[in-house]
Motif scaffolding. Structure first.
Motif, PDB file in Angstrom:
ATOM      1  N   ASP A 193      -7.966   3.349   1.613  1.00  0.00           N
ATOM      2  CA  ASP A 193      -7.293   4.451   2.277  1.00  0.00           C
ATOM      3  C   ASP A 193      -6.052   3.965   2.835  1.00  0.00           C
ATOM      4  O   ASP A 193      -5.693   4.608   4.192  1.00  0.00           O
ATOM      5  CB  ASP A 193      -8.225   5.207   3.060  1.00  0.00           C
ATOM      6  N   LYS A 194      -5.288   2.922   2.491  1.00  0.00           N
ATOM      7  CA  LYS A 194      -4.078   2.666   2.921  1.00  0.00           C
ATOM      8  C   LYS A 194      -2.998   2.008   2.054  1.00  0.00           C
ATOM      9  O   LYS A 194      -3.535   1.436   0.888  1.00  0.00           O
ATOM     10  CB  LYS A 194      -4.143   1.624   4.028  1.00  0.00           C
ATOM     11  N   LEU A 195      -1.749   2.276   2.146  1.00  0.00           N
ATOM     12  CA  LEU A 195      -0.862   1.775   1.104  1.00  0.00           C
ATOM     13  C   LEU A 195       0.243   0.971   1.988  1.00  0.00           C
ATOM     14  O   LEU A 195       1.437   0.835   1.188  1.00  0.00           O
ATOM     15  CB  LEU A 195      -0.224   2.913   0.578  1.00  0.00           C
ATOM     16  N   THR A 196      -0.051   0.384   3.088  1.00  0.00           N
ATOM     17  CA  THR A 196       0.851  -0.525   3.804  1.00  0.00           C
ATOM     18  C   THR A 196      -0.257  -1.635   4.096  1.00  0.00           C
ATOM     19  O   THR A 196      -1.381  -1.302   4.375  1.00  0.00           O
ATOM     20  CB  THR A 196       1.659  -0.029   4.697  1.00  0.00           C
ATOM     21  N   GLY A 197       0.422  -2.672   4.721  1.00  0.00           N
ATOM     22  CA  GLY A 197      -0.574  -3.910   4.943  1.00  0.00           C
ATOM     23  C   GLY A 197      -1.368  -4.403   3.833  1.00  0.00           C
ATOM     24  O   GLY A 197      -2.528  -5.132   3.980  1.00  0.00           O
ATOM     25  N   ILE A 198      -0.862  -4.398   2.601  1.00  0.00           N
ATOM     26  CA  ILE A 198      -1.704  -4.482   1.399  1.00  0.00           C
ATOM     27  C   ILE A 198      -0.890  -5.540   0.724  1.00  0.00           C
ATOM     28  O   ILE A 198       0.618  -5.690   1.028  1.00  0.00           O
ATOM     29  CB  ILE A 198      -2.038  -3.515   0.721  1.00  0.00           C
ATOM     30  N   THR A 199      -1.223  -6.080  -0.473  1.00  0.00           N
ATOM     31  CA  THR A 199      -0.275  -6.994  -1.445  1.00  0.00           C
ATOM     32  C   THR A 199      -0.796  -6.224  -2.854  1.00  0.00           C
ATOM     33  O   THR A 199      -1.802  -5.685  -3.123  1.00  0.00           O
ATOM     34  CB  THR A 199      -0.712  -8.594  -1.332  1.00  0.00           C
ATOM     35  N   GLY A 200       0.149  -6.830  -3.806  1.00  0.00           N
ATOM     36  CA  GLY A 200      -0.315  -6.406  -5.173  1.00  0.00           C
ATOM     37  C   GLY A 200      -1.404  -7.128  -5.582  1.00  0.00           C
ATOM     38  O   GLY A 200      -2.038  -6.334  -6.607  1.00  0.00           O
ATOM     39  N   ARG A 201      -1.774  -8.015  -5.162  1.00  0.00           N
ATOM     40  CA  ARG A 201      -3.087  -8.611  -5.581  1.00  0.00           C
ATOM     41  C   ARG A 201      -4.360  -7.820  -5.259  1.00  0.00           C
ATOM     42  O   ARG A 201      -5.495  -8.130  -5.491  1.00  0.00           O
ATOM     43  CB  ARG A 201      -3.211 -10.182  -5.036  1.00  0.00           C
ATOM     44  N   ASP A 202      -4.169  -7.113  -4.174  1.00  0.00           N
ATOM     45  CA  ASP A 202      -5.253  -6.301  -3.813  1.00  0.00           C
ATOM     46  C   ASP A 202      -5.456  -4.956  -4.942  1.00  0.00           C
ATOM     47  O   ASP A 202      -6.649  -4.287  -4.720  1.00  0.00           O
ATOM     48  CB  ASP A 202      -4.995  -5.774  -2.602  1.00  0.00           C
ATOM     49  N   LEU A 314      14.822  -1.933  -6.188  1.00  0.00           N
ATOM     50  CA  LEU A 314      13.416  -1.978  -6.660  1.00  0.00           C
ATOM     51  C   LEU A 314      12.565  -1.787  -5.502  1.00  0.00           C
ATOM     52  O   LEU A 314      12.613  -2.838  -4.593  1.00  0.00           O
ATOM     53  CB  LEU A 314      13.292  -3.027  -7.743  1.00  0.00           C
ATOM     54  N   ARG A 315      11.744  -0.922  -5.502  1.00  0.00           N
ATOM     55  CA  ARG A 315      10.573  -0.890  -4.511  1.00  0.00           C
ATOM     56  C   ARG A 315       9.384  -1.446  -4.942  1.00  0.00           C
ATOM     57  O   ARG A 315       8.747  -1.421  -5.903  1.00  0.00           O
ATOM     58  CB  ARG A 315      10.221   0.483  -4.247  1.00  0.00           C
ATOM     59  N   LEU A 316       8.828  -2.505  -3.776  1.00  0.00           N
ATOM     60  CA  LEU A 316       7.690  -3.306  -4.140  1.00  0.00           C
ATOM     61  C   LEU A 316       6.547  -2.610  -4.400  1.00  0.00           C
ATOM     62  O   LEU A 316       5.470  -2.912  -5.336  1.00  0.00           O
ATOM     63  CB  LEU A 316       7.436  -4.116  -2.873  1.00  0.00           C
ATOM     64  N   LEU A 317       6.227  -1.318  -3.808  1.00  0.00           N
ATOM     65  CA  LEU A 317       5.138  -0.827  -3.596  1.00  0.00           C
ATOM     66  C   LEU A 317       4.974   0.132  -5.061  1.00  0.00           C
ATOM     67  O   LEU A 317       3.847   0.146  -5.802  1.00  0.00           O
ATOM     68  CB  LEU A 317       4.920   0.308  -2.525  1.00  0.00           C
ATOM     69  N   PHE A 318       5.885   0.771  -5.432  1.00  0.00           N
ATOM     70  CA  PHE A 318       6.086   1.797  -6.759  1.00  0.00           C
ATOM     71  C   PHE A 318       6.128   1.042  -7.782  1.00  0.00           C
ATOM     72  O   PHE A 318       5.787   1.586  -8.847  1.00  0.00           O
ATOM     73  CB  PHE A 318       6.995   2.848  -6.373  1.00  0.00           C
ATOM     74  N   GLU A 319       7.152  -0.170  -7.935  1.00  0.00           N
ATOM     75  CA  GLU A 319       7.199  -0.522  -9.252  1.00  0.00           C
ATOM     76  C   GLU A 319       7.045  -2.069  -9.511  1.00  0.00           C
ATOM     77  O   GLU A 319       6.301  -2.553 -10.171  1.00  0.00           O
ATOM     78  CB  GLU A 319       8.813  -0.295  -9.353  1.00  0.00           C
ATOM     79  N   VAL A 320       7.224  -2.834  -8.448  1.00  0.00           N
ATOM     80  CA  VAL A 320       7.169  -4.107  -8.545  1.00  0.00           C
ATOM     81  C   VAL A 320       5.890  -4.634  -8.584  1.00  0.00           C
ATOM     82  O   VAL A 320       5.505  -5.644  -9.494  1.00  0.00           O
ATOM     83  CB  VAL A 320       8.275  -4.913  -7.499  1.00  0.00           C
ATOM     84  N   ALA A 321       5.205  -4.304  -7.593  1.00  0.00           N
ATOM     85  CA  ALA A 321       3.566  -5.024  -7.519  1.00  0.00           C
ATOM     86  C   ALA A 321       2.779  -4.505  -8.607  1.00  0.00           C
ATOM     87  O   ALA A 321       2.103  -5.188  -9.294  1.00  0.00           O
ATOM     88  CB  ALA A 321       3.139  -4.566  -6.467  1.00  0.00           C
ATOM     89  N   PRO A 322       2.923  -3.064  -9.113  1.00  0.00           N
ATOM     90  CA  PRO A 322       2.140  -2.814 -10.063  1.00  0.00           C
ATOM     91  C   PRO A 322       2.396  -3.446 -11.629  1.00  0.00           C
ATOM     92  O   PRO A 322       1.564  -3.795 -12.349  1.00  0.00           O
ATOM     93  CB  PRO A 322       2.459  -1.222 -10.355  1.00  0.00           C
ATOM     94  N   LEU A 323       3.793  -3.480 -11.803  1.00  0.00           N
ATOM     95  CA  LEU A 323       4.400  -4.213 -12.975  1.00  0.00           C
ATOM     96  C   LEU A 323       3.799  -5.634 -13.149  1.00  0.00           C
ATOM     97  O   LEU A 323       3.700  -6.315 -14.079  1.00  0.00           O
ATOM     98  CB  LEU A 323       5.894  -4.009 -13.265  1.00  0.00           C
ATOM     99  N   ALA A 324       3.897  -6.184 -11.824  1.00  0.00           N
ATOM    100  CA  ALA A 324       3.515  -7.669 -11.596  1.00  0.00           C
ATOM    101  C   ALA A 324       2.074  -8.059 -12.101  1.00  0.00           C
ATOM    102  O   ALA A 324       1.829  -9.023 -12.912  1.00  0.00           O
ATOM    103  CB  ALA A 324       3.770  -8.082 -10.233  1.00  0.00           C
ATOM    104  N   LEU A 325       0.898  -6.926 -11.810  1.00  0.00           N
ATOM    105  CA  LEU A 325      -0.188  -6.977 -12.284  1.00  0.00           C
ATOM    106  C   LEU A 325      -0.408  -6.956 -13.723  1.00  0.00           C
ATOM    107  O   LEU A 325      -1.023  -7.586 -14.434  1.00  0.00           O
ATOM    108  CB  LEU A 325      -0.981  -5.879 -11.622  1.00  0.00           C
TER     109      LEU A 325
END
Length: 384
Positions: A193-202, A314-325
């Motif tokens: 239940d959080k969307l900060t303090g996380i990484t894309g690998r999570d 480019l936003r890390l949360l909305f675009e960059v991290a999901p596409l990286a996965l």
């Protein structure tokens, strides 16, 4: 054949049947053999040991099934085989339903600008807001989402469910909808239940919807191999049409923010390399199709670089991290934030956190880091 011969033939056949039947009866049945084995197990071992063995065998079978998701499956069939998490399956199905509806709306909704801007200062289009609304509704009704956060509504909203939190860009590339270029939806799924303090690998999963001549749902699950493409059929079902596990080398480039070459000499040198080596230019201005083509073609590179006069968008949360996965599960690599590190490893500390990024094959990401930052320690043993 006379009557006497016919009688003799029938008599011989009946005798043969009796003989075979006697042999079969003399052999213990499979059920009987299994019963004896089970009895022996119970005799020499405890009931708990037998149960543990059966549970282990069942788990092994489920694990084997997970890696055998097949092209030709429906999305529901694929998810049943790819993950044992019922809530994750439900959430991914809910996202697919929203994406199916958005695909229709993109073809019919207004592309005119609204009278408002979002909290980042970007002008919102009517089709943006419609896609945003559909995704929030899908997540709320899924029952599997606690928090949801959109690029259009960057403050997390309580979806009153439990299990996962989702961040999404409802319609990336909406400014080119009226030109009839491909556009898309991007989303990442995080447990908890959080969307900060996380990484894309999570992330537990990530996906994108691509709205073009074909409507495609492209997903990756953390615990399942590969990146998977589903094609929307006429009957509304999603059909598994491609699994990508390798992104190789190939001269295909998609350079974003070329204005940065004016005062970023390293980026200018990299672009000159692509042109001098006769790379094929494939760039639409929409991040979804420009990254998706790397997965589909299994080659290429996408870059979006900053400079003193052109800041990161480019936003890390909305675009960059999901596409990286998605790219890395497909067998590619990413380089993020000017730190020679994967886009999956940069900590997300704010919803509006912005960055620069490169996606592509391992060799192309290595070349990107060497040109931009002078070295690529992660890939020093790779021959690009």
């Amino acid at each position: 054949m006379n009557c006497t011969a016919a009688v003799q033939t029938r008599s011989a056949a009946a005798s043969a049947v009796k003989t075979v039947s006697g042999r079969v009866a003399a052999q213990p049945s499979r059920v009987q053999r299994n019963a004896r084995v089970s009895l022996n197990k119970s005799f020499f071992g405890t009931v708990e040991q037998v149960r543990a063995t059966r549970a282990s065998q069942s788990k092994a079978v489920r694990g084997a099934v997970r890696v055998n998701a097949k092209v030709g499956d429906t999305l529901e069939e694929f998810l049943m085989e790819a993950t044992s998490d019922a809530k994750l399956r439900q959430l991914m199905m809910s996202m697919s339903e929203a994406i199916r509806t958005i695909a229709f709306k993109v073809r019919t909704a207004s592309c005119g600008a609204t009278a408002c801007v979002n909290s980042f200062g970007d002008e919102q289009l009517a089709v943006d807001l419609l896609a945003d609304k559909l995704l929030f509704e899908a997540l709320r009704y899924s029952g599997c989402c606690k928090l949801a956060c959109s690029e259009e509504v960057p403050e997390p909203l309580d979806m009153e469910g439990s299990g996962f939190s989702v961040a999404f860009d409802p319609l990336d590339g909406s400014s080119i909808v009226d030109t009839n270029f491909s556009v898309g939806t991007i989303f990442g799924v995080w447990p908890g239940d959080k969307l900060t303090g996380i990484t894309g690998r999570d992330q537990a999963a990530a996906g994108m919807g691509i709205y073009g001549p074909r409507t495609v749902f492209c997903i990756a699950l953390k615990d399942a191999p590969g990146c998977h493409e589903f094609l929307l059929q006429d009957d509304g079902k999603w059909l598994h049409v491609k699994e990508t596990t390798t992104i190789g080398e190939g001269k295909l480039f998609s350079p974003g923010n070329l204005r940065a070459t004016f005062d970023n000499p390293n980026y200018e040198r990299l672009i000159s390399h692509y042109i001098g080596e006769k790379y094929t230019l494939r760039y639409t201005g929409g991040m979804v199709p420009d990254v998706f083509q790397i997965i589909v073609k299994e080659k290429g590179v996408f870059t979006n670089v900053t400079s003193p006069s052109t800041k990161a968008k480019l936003r890390l949360l909305f675009e960059v991290a999901p596409l990286a996965l998605l790219v890395e599960k497909a067998g590619g690599a990413s380089s993020c934030d000017g730190k020679c590190m994967s886009g999956l490893d940069v900590e997300i500390t704010a919803h509006d956190q912005r960055t620069q990024i490169c996606y592509g094959s391992v060799g192309e990401v290595q070349r990107f880091e060497e040109y931009l930052y002078g070295s690529s320690p992660r890939f020093e043993n790779v021959n690009a």
